[in-house]
Design an enzyme around this catalytic site. Structure first.
Site, short mmCIF file in Angstrom:
data_model
loop_
_atom_site.label_atom_id
_atom_site.label_comp_id
_atom_site.label_asym_id
_atom_site.label_seq_id
_atom_site.Cartn_x
_atom_site.Cartn_y
_atom_site.Cartn_z
N SER A 124 0.83 -1.20 0.00
CA SER A 124 0.00 0.00 0.00
C SER A 124 0.86 1.25 0.00
O SER A 124 1.96 1.26 0.57
CB SER A 124 -0.88 0.00 1.26
OG SER A 124 -1.49 1.27 1.44
N TYR A 148 -1.28 -0.10 10.51
CA TYR A 148 -1.61 -0.75 9.24
C TYR A 148 -0.47 -0.56 8.23
O TYR A 148 0.03 -1.53 7.66
CB TYR A 148 -2.91 -0.18 8.65
CG TYR A 148 -3.09 -0.57 7.21
CD1 TYR A 148 -2.93 0.36 6.18
CD2 TYR A 148 -3.37 -1.89 6.86
CE1 TYR A 148 -3.05 0.00 4.85
CE2 TYR A 148 -3.50 -2.26 5.53
CZ TYR A 148 -3.34 -1.31 4.54
OH TYR A 148 -3.45 -1.68 3.22
N LYS A 152 2.33 -3.41 6.55
CA LYS A 152 2.66 -3.61 5.14
C LYS A 152 4.16 -3.45 4.91
O LYS A 152 4.79 -4.23 4.19
CB LYS A 152 1.89 -2.61 4.26
CG LYS A 152 0.39 -2.85 4.22
CD LYS A 152 0.07 -4.20 3.56
CE LYS A 152 -1.43 -4.40 3.40
NZ LYS A 152 -1.76 -5.69 2.76
P1 NAD Z 1 -11.01 -6.50 1.41
O1 NAD Z 1 -11.19 -6.45 2.88
O2 NAD Z 1 -12.17 -6.33 0.52
O3 NAD Z 1 -10.30 -7.89 1.00
C1 NAD Z 1 -9.41 -8.54 1.88
C2 NAD Z 1 -9.88 -9.99 1.96
O4 NAD Z 1 -9.01 -10.72 2.79
C3 NAD Z 1 -11.30 -10.10 2.57
O5 NAD Z 1 -12.10 -10.90 1.75
C4 NAD Z 1 -11.05 -10.76 3.93
O6 NAD Z 1 -12.13 -11.60 4.30
C5 NAD Z 1 -9.78 -11.55 3.64
N1 NAD Z 1 -8.94 -11.81 4.83
C6 NAD Z 1 -8.49 -10.90 5.73
N2 NAD Z 1 -7.74 -11.53 6.66
C7 NAD Z 1 -7.72 -12.85 6.33
C8 NAD Z 1 -7.13 -14.01 6.90
N3 NAD Z 1 -6.42 -13.95 8.04
N4 NAD Z 1 -7.31 -15.19 6.28
C9 NAD Z 1 -8.05 -15.29 5.14
N5 NAD Z 1 -8.65 -14.23 4.56
C10 NAD Z 1 -8.47 -13.03 5.15
O7 NAD Z 1 -9.88 -5.43 1.06
P2 NAD Z 1 -9.34 -4.99 -0.38
O8 NAD Z 1 -9.64 -3.55 -0.54
O9 NAD Z 1 -9.75 -5.96 -1.40
O10 NAD Z 1 -7.75 -5.11 -0.13
C11 NAD Z 1 -7.06 -6.28 -0.52
C12 NAD Z 1 -5.61 -6.08 -0.11
O11 NAD Z 1 -5.11 -4.88 -0.71
C13 NAD Z 1 -5.42 -5.90 1.39
O12 NAD Z 1 -4.23 -6.58 1.78
C14 NAD Z 1 -5.23 -4.40 1.57
O13 NAD Z 1 -4.41 -4.10 2.68
C15 NAD Z 1 -4.57 -4.02 0.28
N6 NAD Z 1 -4.80 -2.62 -0.12
C16 NAD Z 1 -6.08 -2.15 -0.24
C17 NAD Z 1 -6.28 -0.81 -0.60
C18 NAD Z 1 -7.67 -0.24 -0.72
O14 NAD Z 1 -7.81 1.01 -0.66
N7 NAD Z 1 -8.68 -1.04 -0.89
C19 NAD Z 1 -5.18 0.03 -0.83
C20 NAD Z 1 -3.91 -0.50 -0.69
C21 NAD Z 1 -3.73 -1.83 -0.33
C1 WQD Z 2 -9.52 10.02 0.43
C2 WQD Z 2 -9.69 11.52 0.59
C3 WQD Z 2 -9.94 12.23 2.87
C4 WQD Z 2 -13.85 10.30 3.47
C5 WQD Z 2 -7.07 5.03 2.60
C6 WQD Z 2 -6.14 4.32 3.51
C7 WQD Z 2 -5.01 3.72 2.74
C8 WQD Z 2 -5.52 2.90 1.58
C9 WQD Z 2 -6.49 3.66 0.72
C10 WQD Z 2 -5.34 0.59 2.29
C11 WQD Z 2 -8.90 12.08 1.77
C12 WQD Z 2 -11.21 12.52 2.06
C13 WQD Z 2 -12.66 10.74 2.92
C14 WQD Z 2 -14.85 11.24 3.79
C15 WQD Z 2 -13.44 13.00 2.99
N1 WQD Z 2 -6.12 1.68 2.06
N2 WQD Z 2 -12.45 12.06 2.69
N3 WQD Z 2 -14.61 12.56 3.53
O1 WQD Z 2 -7.23 8.05 3.41
O2 WQD Z 2 -6.33 8.40 1.05
O3 WQD Z 2 -6.41 6.11 2.01
O4 WQD Z 2 -7.54 4.15 1.59
O5 WQD Z 2 -4.19 0.45 2.01
O6 WQD Z 2 -4.26 2.92 3.62
O7 WQD Z 2 -5.59 5.28 4.41
O8 WQD Z 2 -8.50 7.25 1.36
O9 WQD Z 2 -10.87 7.34 0.73
O10 WQD Z 2 -10.28 7.47 3.19
O11 WQD Z 2 -9.80 9.41 1.70
O12 WQD Z 2 -13.23 14.20 2.78
O13 WQD Z 2 -15.95 10.91 4.30
O14 WQD Z 2 -11.06 11.81 0.86
O15 WQD Z 2 -9.65 13.30 3.75
O16 WQD Z 2 -8.43 13.37 1.41
P1 WQD Z 2 -7.08 7.57 2.01
P2 WQD Z 2 -9.95 7.81 1.79
#
Ligand code: NAD
Ligand code: WQD
Length: 344
Positions: A124, A148, A152
């Site tokens: 991430s 978090y 990562k």
């Molecule tokens: P999500 O929660 O939709 O998907 C994660 C999945 O992993 C879920 O289905 C959950 O049930 C499963 N899971 C969690 N812990 C587990 C465990 N111990 N054993 C088996 N399954 C498990 O989230 P997502 O948005 O699809 O994110 C997927 C990956 O990408 C995550 O590792 C997250 O940290 C990373 N990521 C997400 C974002 C984002 O903004 N969505 C951004 C950067 C990184």
């Molecule tokens: C985006 C922008 C907020 C909600 C997060 C996690 C990051 C990654 C991606 C896992 C920001 C603004 C948001 C609201 C708002 N996930 N906002 N009102 O914070 O960039 O990243 O998701 O890896 O780890 O931190 O994403 O969608 O929460 O916010 O104004 O109700 O929207 O301030 O500028 P963020 P976000």
């Protein structure tokens, strides 16, 4: 031979399933459904016409994971399973470290036991913390500011050490920026538990009338209009990035890290305007206090992924908004909604 996708029932994992099936891969999914629904796997089968081998297990269970590797011929792993809510990680750091870090260690031990040494890992942009300047390059020193993000970054370091211990390992670390949008069928998408944390699912729930108003967290940042700027990337582009990373992982060894972003930043107000233009739905909002821990601007320099993976994001902000809205309006209660018909 098959590809194992951990967390494959989740938002990003389910889109990766579709992408890999379309590319001709056989896939196996493991997921404990702690933040997803079995319905997403059924929807992927509906979209692709292919049956998916699914195990509802926790990656913390070494025995269960070993059963998966015994019963299937796995050649690589795309590791998406993980907890991802920054706020929750601050409240429950041990839960996050155990689930994300220990879970990855157990997965890696089982992979080693079965001589599977190819992995694509969901990292991430949160590992960068508060960037000194933007756009962000992979060479920037990781300085995560919450458990978090630290989980990562720790996993990235563990995987690098794993390769140093045995250079047969081939590992690609993908630092996602802000994934939004949904598959064009409107059958799979982001289905957060409870009140969403992230901006786009809140926008779509306001648009659907499930939430009354959007709170814009601060408008005094040093940005184009004072609101936070982020690099939003279509989840379908992110899924394609995993396909390219998998191909790279097959053809090399070592550890490489890539930003997966568009390289374009949009402010909160710009995203609201883009959504209203794309969907015709007005989004009422009010400016409130900044959210603690938020950074002013965060967007990628995507050059390394373009050169190293031959990948770039193809979808623009309009498609991201249209596709996010199609998913929300087709599935007002996410995967708990009544059956949706295909609309692609
Ligand atoms: P999500 O929660 O939709 O998907 C994660 C999945 O992993 C879920 O289905 C959950 O049930 C499963 N899971 C969690 N812990 C587990 C465990 N111990 N054993 C088996 N399954 C498990 O989230 P997502 O948005 O699809 O994110 C997927 C990956 O990408 C995550 O590792 C997250 O940290 C990373 N990521 C997400 C974002 C984002 O903004 N969505 C951004 C950067 C990184
Ligand atoms: C985006 C922008 C907020 C909600 C997060 C996690 C990051 C990654 C991606 C896992 C920001 C603004 C948001 C609201 C708002 N996930 N906002 N009102 O914070 O960039 O990243 O998701 O890896 O780890 O931190 O994403 O969608 O929460 O916010 O104004 O109700 O929207 O301030 O500028 P963020 P976000």
């Amino acid at each position: 031979m098959a590809i194992l996708i951990t967390g494959g029932a989740g938002y990003i994992g389910s889109h990766i399933c579709v992408e890999l099936i379309y590319a001709g891969y056989d896939i196996i999914v493991v997921d404990n459904l702690s933040n997803s629904n079995r319905e997403s796997i059924k929807r992927v089968e509906l979209i692709t016409g292919k049956e998916i081998v699914f195990y509802q297990i926790d990656i913390l269970s070494q025995n269960d994971l070993e059963t998966v590797f015994l019963e299937n011929s796995i050649e690589a792993v795309i590791h998406c399973a993980g907890l991802k809510a920054v706020g929750d990680s601050v409240k429950a750091p041990l839960h996050y470290y155990q689930n994300n870090v220990t879970g990855t260690i157990i997965l890696s031990k089982v992979m080693k036991k079965f001589n599977v040494k190819k992995m694509v890992f969901s990292s991430s942009a949160t590992v960068y913390g508060i960037p000194e300047f933007v756009p962000i390059r992979e060479s920037f020193l990781p300085r995560p500011i919450n458990p978090y993000g630290r989980s990562k970054w720790m996993i990235e370091e563990i995987l690098k050490d794993l390769h140093l211990s045995n250079n047969e390992w081939s590992i690609t670390l993908l630092r996602y920026f802000n994934p939004i949008g949904a598959h064009k069928s409107g059958l799979i998408g982001e289905d957060p538990n409870g009140i969403p944390n992230n901006l786009m699912p809140i926008i779509t729930q306001v648009a659907a009338g499930k939430l009354n108003i959007l709170q814009v967290y601060g408008n005094c940042y040093p940005t184009v209009d004072g609101t936070g700027v982020r690099d939003y990337i279509h989840v379908a582009d992110l899924a394609n990035g995993h396909l390219k990373a998998l191909e790279k992982t097959f053809n090399s060894s070592g550890v490489e890290v890539y930003n997966l972003g568009t390289g374009e930043g949009y402010s909160v107000l710009e995203l609201i305007s883009a959504f209203e233009l794309a969907t015709g739905v007005r989004i009422p909002y009010k400016i409130t206090q900044p959210r603690p821990g938020d950074v002013a601007a965060c967007y990628a320099d995507p050059a390394k992924a373009r050169q190293g993976l031959g990948w770039r994001a193809e979808n623009g902000i309009r498609e991201m908004c249209e596709d996010a809205w199609r998913w929300q309006s087709n599935n007002p209660d996410g995967y708990l909604s009544e059956e949706a018909e295909i609309r692609c």
